[in-house]
Design a protein around this motif. Structure first.
Motif, short mmCIF file in Angstrom:
data_model
loop_
_atom_site.label_atom_id
_atom_site.label_comp_id
_atom_site.label_asym_id
_atom_site.label_seq_id
_atom_site.Cartn_x
_atom_site.Cartn_y
_atom_site.Cartn_z
N HIS A 170 0.86 -1.22 -0.05
CA HIS A 170 -0.02 0.06 0.06
C HIS A 170 0.83 1.30 -0.02
N PRO A 171 0.44 2.26 -0.66
CA PRO A 171 1.49 3.49 -0.68
C PRO A 171 1.67 4.15 0.49
N VAL A 172 0.57 3.85 1.62
CA VAL A 172 1.17 4.47 2.93
C VAL A 172 2.09 3.56 3.47
N ALA A 173 1.97 2.31 3.26
CA ALA A 173 3.12 1.40 3.81
C ALA A 173 4.38 1.85 3.61
N ARG A 174 4.38 2.02 2.24
CA ARG A 174 5.87 2.45 1.55
C ARG A 174 6.25 3.61 2.14
N GLN A 175 5.32 4.67 2.35
CA GLN A 175 5.80 6.00 2.68
C GLN A 175 6.26 5.70 4.25
N LYS A 212 -0.58 -9.26 4.16
CA LYS A 212 -2.08 -9.81 3.43
C LYS A 212 -2.93 -8.58 3.27
N TRP A 213 -2.58 -7.30 4.09
CA TRP A 213 -3.50 -6.23 3.93
C TRP A 213 -3.00 -5.04 3.15
N GLY A 214 -1.58 -5.01 2.56
CA GLY A 214 -0.75 -4.46 1.84
C GLY A 214 0.31 -3.86 2.63
N GLY A 215 0.44 -4.21 3.93
CA GLY A 215 1.65 -3.84 4.75
C GLY A 215 2.96 -4.77 4.15
#
Lengths: 462, 462
Positions: free
Chosen positions: B13-18, B197-200
């Motif tokens: 997820h973009p938020v995980a990346r950030q 599994k949730w985009g983390g």
């Protein structure tokens, strides 16, 4: 602000950062899957394994990535013991291993196995003959760190491996502190390491099991990482770990020489700048960036706190018990002073000026702590001869370094040849009172049980 | 290129990346240390724990971060079983749990424990009464997933938890597939999940142990994460995991409705577009993004390969056995067709046009694979009555889907009421021949042991 605790965790190497962010886009899919994203992840994983194996000096199929150095140690010890359970249940460790090794040994002991802890000398090293002498026909595994995490002393791994090989016993080397500096030499059988100690990211350890070593993974089975590290691979971090290991190795020779010179300054100058200090660990056979010393009449936590206020991040005592009052098992095994213990471990790139500033700041910090605790400021004066009765000092309920401070305060009150008896229920006193005697040239007579704690008797010699 | 395997691993997820890149600078130090860098790392860890606990619906001190969902499941099951060993050694699991749960159950069984596998209905769900009926006075732990990873069917967790609570037995919920969509309802006692599994990022799992649940961590002791997850914390990834869980939750309601509509299209249209297909899993009580179907007369691996060539990344069969020839334990437990199994699991953000293109491509892909394998193209014609002797088809040594293809080819050669006997040593035939009979309206008579493999007898009814 200077960070001097690389032996706990090194700051992220720029190459690790770059590799991590670069592989976030390519490395999130399941490398066990056959579609494009999975194949891409598999390629990254394979390349990382090859790079790491080359740095370790093993075959790629001998190396798996684990979630941490601790996980590598736990799995390695459990798997090797289980793989050789028909040979026997005897495990050998050095007395100064990292807590992850000692805790794995505890589990083995509580499961009915036997454990020999090989002692170390005052520098923190095992003697190869003594390590080899612990080998028995029922020895399933022996463990020896490549270098000590608290005092930096190198262990005679190649000699120990030779003795193990002659006896047909696998040797597991915890190489967490040294792998960034170079491969572990000698004929070891298993090796564990941790990426965040060499500037890689957290979440990645290495476990190497040489071909031919009997190994039976414990716990629920899992198909990933040869069944030796269950769970989805921590892929972008694995890529970063391998890339940074390569990068720190490329800089290792030059950086080792530079850091060795800086730690040599600390080794040489701290005893001159701070009274009543003992520098511990081998002065020659040691890690380039680690120097450890203990200061009489202070407690490590307070010194750390004051150094932190002055901008220096250092560590004290055992890496995993710094938040407790138990004295470091490493310093205890070495028989050296544990009170006021400070470990300085310089990360690569540490500037000379930071070390100089540390040497400027340290004497004032230690003096300040001593003053607050009411420690003696100088050696005691000689007084006239007197009766042979012991002078009793009640330090019950007082914590390190108070019992030693009380002893130092009164030693001048008894005549040469006279006795001081310190009553203390602090575990550290058992270690620090004899160490103080050695540093001070007084005689440590011995310890007797008391109603509470113990009575430690010291004879004044000078 | 459309990636339709979010149930294996969701794209970052973009938020995980950030959050991950942002915390690389602040989150590399040891959170157990008291100096500045350590305190900063501790703040990040504490904040991540609070955010994750809020999303789960638990207290922060009930939640620890593990290296993976698998590690959370393994530690959770082992710790809960050990914590209640005085009560007994009986473990309950559903038959369709993730392999990490079933492998932990295997270890328990091989250590002398007993395990009840609660069966599921044809949709893949356990019946609450049957799950509750498995509870015994010596039951130490029960495990039920929140939603199935292969077919998307939701499990009746709240009812199961109620039954467990009434019996005083803790329920462990593997929430890996559902936690991104919302908290798990009901009075569960332990919960495991996996960030990727949730985009983390990979390298992070969650283990929640409610206050009051008896829990005894296994393995060597370690002070980190309440002693429930040994090893240095995977900190920047933990920060990213918590941040992305919050982010996907904020989008969950809207995205669930959208994905549900897209998977509904696949559920409805695949049987119309592709002959001889069975869509499996509950049509209503299911995860929004998952749809699974099985195609007669093809093998899943080949379909996956062809779909990959067409640009679609999907999965087949059990998540952890896709590289083996063993049929999925989930489909087996459901009693549905396993051959030619395709799982489509849409990540959040999947576009409608990608789903439409998938529906365009799929019929040709399946037809192409069937043609290569020589599968029958249509239903068999009725022939005249004949003798009651069985027609024997030798499919020994042939792998799925060949035995079913051979059966379909000859069923028209026997009269209505006549028998076909298929000899097969492929494990999948045991599952797929009865499933074919059900789909085709033929009678599955039964199975008899043979010299090699087994003989499966089918009576032609139409």
């Amino acid at each position: 602000m200077p960070y001097f605790d690389a032996a706990s965790a090194a700051p992220l190497h720029p190459v690790a950062r770059q590799a991590l962010t670069a592989s976030l886009d390519e490395g999130w899919a399941d490398p066990a899957r056959l579609y494009k994203e999975g194949r891409r992840a598999r390629l990254l994983l394979d390349a990382a394994r090859e790079a790491a194996a080359e740095a370790v000096g093993c075959r790629p199929d001998e190396l798996v990535f684990t979630p941490s150095g601790t996980a590598a140690v736990h799995s390695g010890i459990a798997g090797a013991l289980a793989g050789r359970r028909r040979t026997g249940h005897h495990l050998i460790v050095s007395a100064v291993e990292h807590s992850s090794v000692l805790h794995a040994a505890e589990v083995h002991r509580s499961g009915g196995g036997t454990v020999t802890e090989v002692p170390v000398d005052r520098t923190g090293a095992v003697r190869p003959s003594e390590f080899g002498g612990a080998l028995r026909p029922d020895t399933a595994l022996a463990c020896l760190q490549s270098a000590n995490h608290e005092v930096g002393t190198l262990q005679p791994v190649a000699e120990a491996a030779e003795a193990c090989r002659a006896a047909g016993v696998p040797l597991l080397v915890d190489a967490a502190q040294s792998l960034g500096w170079g491969p572990v030499e000698g004929g070891w059988s298993l090796l564990a390491a941790s990426a965040h100690k060499w500037g890689g990211p957290s979440g990645v350890g290495l476990l190497v099991v040489r071909k031919g070593v009997r190994f039976a993974p414990r716990g629920p089975r899992d198909e990933r990482e040869s069944g030796r590290a269950p769970g989805f691979e921590n892929l972008p971090a694995i890529v970063a770990a391998a890339a940074s290991l390569r990068a720190v190795r490329a800089e290792a020779a030059q950086e080792a020489a530079r850091l060795r010179e800086l730690t040599e300054r600390i080794r040489a100058r701290v005893p001159a700048l701070v009274p009543d200090v003992e520098v511990v660990g081998d002065p020659e056979r040691r890690l380039p960036g680690v120097v450890t010393f203990s200061c009489l009449y202070v407690d490590g936590e307070t010194v750390l706190h004051e150094l932190d206020r002055a901008g220096f991040s250092v560590s004290s005592g055992s890496s995993c018990t710094s938040s407790t009052l138990t004295p470091s098992h490493v310093l205890k095994a070495m028989g050296v002073l544990s009170e006021g213990n400070v470990r300085v471990s310089l990360p690569p790139g540490t500037g000379e000026e930071d070390v100089e500033r540390f040497l400027d700041v340290l004497p004032g910090v230690v003096a300040g702590v001593r003053e607050k605790l009411g420690a003696p400021v100088s050696r005691t004066e000689t007084v006239a001869e007197g009766p042979d009765e012991a002078l009793v000092v009640d330090a019950l309920g007082r914590r390190c370094p108070i019992p030693v401070i009380e002893l130092a305060k009164v030693i001048g009150d008894v005549p040469v040849g006279g006795l001081v008896r310190v009553l203390s229920d602090d575990e550290a006193a058992r270690l620090d009172i004899p160490a103080w005697c050695e540093m001070r040239g007084q005689e440590y007579v011995g310890e007797q049980p008391a109603d509470r704690g113990a009575a430690y008797t010291v004879r004044r010699l000078s």
